[in-house]
Scaffold this active site. Sequence first.
Site, PDB file in Angstrom:
ATOM      1  N   SER A 114       0.802  -1.222   0.000  1.00  0.00           N
ATOM      2  CA  SER A 114       0.000   0.000   0.000  1.00  0.00           C
ATOM      3  C   SER A 114       0.832   1.268   0.000  1.00  0.00           C
ATOM      4  O   SER A 114       0.535   2.222  -0.702  1.00  0.00           O
ATOM      5  CB  SER A 114      -0.922   0.017   1.222  1.00  0.00           C
ATOM      6  OG  SER A 114      -0.159  -0.050   2.410  1.00  0.00           O
ATOM      7  N   CYS A 115       1.904   1.294   0.795  1.00  0.00           N
ATOM      8  CA  CYS A 115       2.590   2.571   0.975  1.00  0.00           C
ATOM      9  C   CYS A 115       3.971   2.623   0.356  1.00  0.00           C
ATOM     10  O   CYS A 115       4.595   3.677   0.325  1.00  0.00           O
ATOM     11  CB  CYS A 115       2.708   2.892   2.473  1.00  0.00           C
ATOM     12  SG  CYS A 115       3.866   1.818   3.349  1.00  0.00           S
ATOM     13  N   GLY A 116       4.495   1.493  -0.111  1.00  0.00           N
ATOM     14  CA  GLY A 116       5.839   1.526  -0.682  1.00  0.00           C
ATOM     15  C   GLY A 116       6.889   1.499   0.401  1.00  0.00           C
ATOM     16  O   GLY A 116       6.743   0.837   1.417  1.00  0.00           O
TER      17      GLY A 116
END
Length: 282
Positions: A114-116
């Site tokens: 989701s956020c890297g």
Amino acid sequence: MGRVTERRRVIRIRDGRVSERADTLVTEEPLEIRLNGKPLAITMRTPGDDFALAAGFLVSEGVLASADDLQSIVYCAGAMDDGSNTYNVVDVRLAPGVPVPDITLERNVYTTSSCGLCGKASLDAVRTQARFPLADTPPVRLGPGLLASLPDRLRAAQRVFDRTGGLHAAALFSEEGELLDIREDVGRHNAVDKLVGRALQEGRLPLSRAVLLVSGRASFELAQKAVMAGIPVLAAVSAPSSLAVDLAAETGLTLVGFLRGASMNVYAGEHRVALEAPAVQG
């Protein structure tokens, strides 16, 4: 090798009617990336193109710049206690003479779908020195009509999304709008890494005449990956983050967001967009 999709039982409720059926889901599994035998990062990804994913990740980290920097990428054998291979661990070996970065707790990162990249010590640690300064000379020039056509072309090429509805996609287009490559993954950052890694393996870096389109938002990390691969234009169907806009302005990256239908916002690098009329303040 891991499967891209899996089947699961689901209870379906439609207009008050209940039924049982099998549903197709996108596969999500961890991939550990090792560098010269030492653990570097773990990402949650959709299996497939794992070697390209690892190579692309190392391009964005400033470790690799060409296929000559890469000696080999292999799956690590015996990842399970019983000696079987999960194909969830890859080891990247650098070519002789290529500097090995200092793998410390500060650099060791965990990435999620989701956020890297998460857990970087500071913003400065993410602002990696670009190996390919954006140097599209003459500059890539894109008309709004061409940009507006790209999301439909991306969507039409998403084969796994049609079966699951649960994948991000990233695609490379030529400045004439030709689809050059597309990758799907549960993580948008992984999809970009797979594109960049394939380009490195095929000796196509820097991607100085390409347009990168992503199916979701444009985060700082995705802007960084574009810059590190020498891509002059990043377009997203959703919003960019403030740091993505800042990085684009600093590096000369053209950043387009909310690319939906004939509408779009150009946040930086407007010199590459062939505007038909002067921008109106408002």
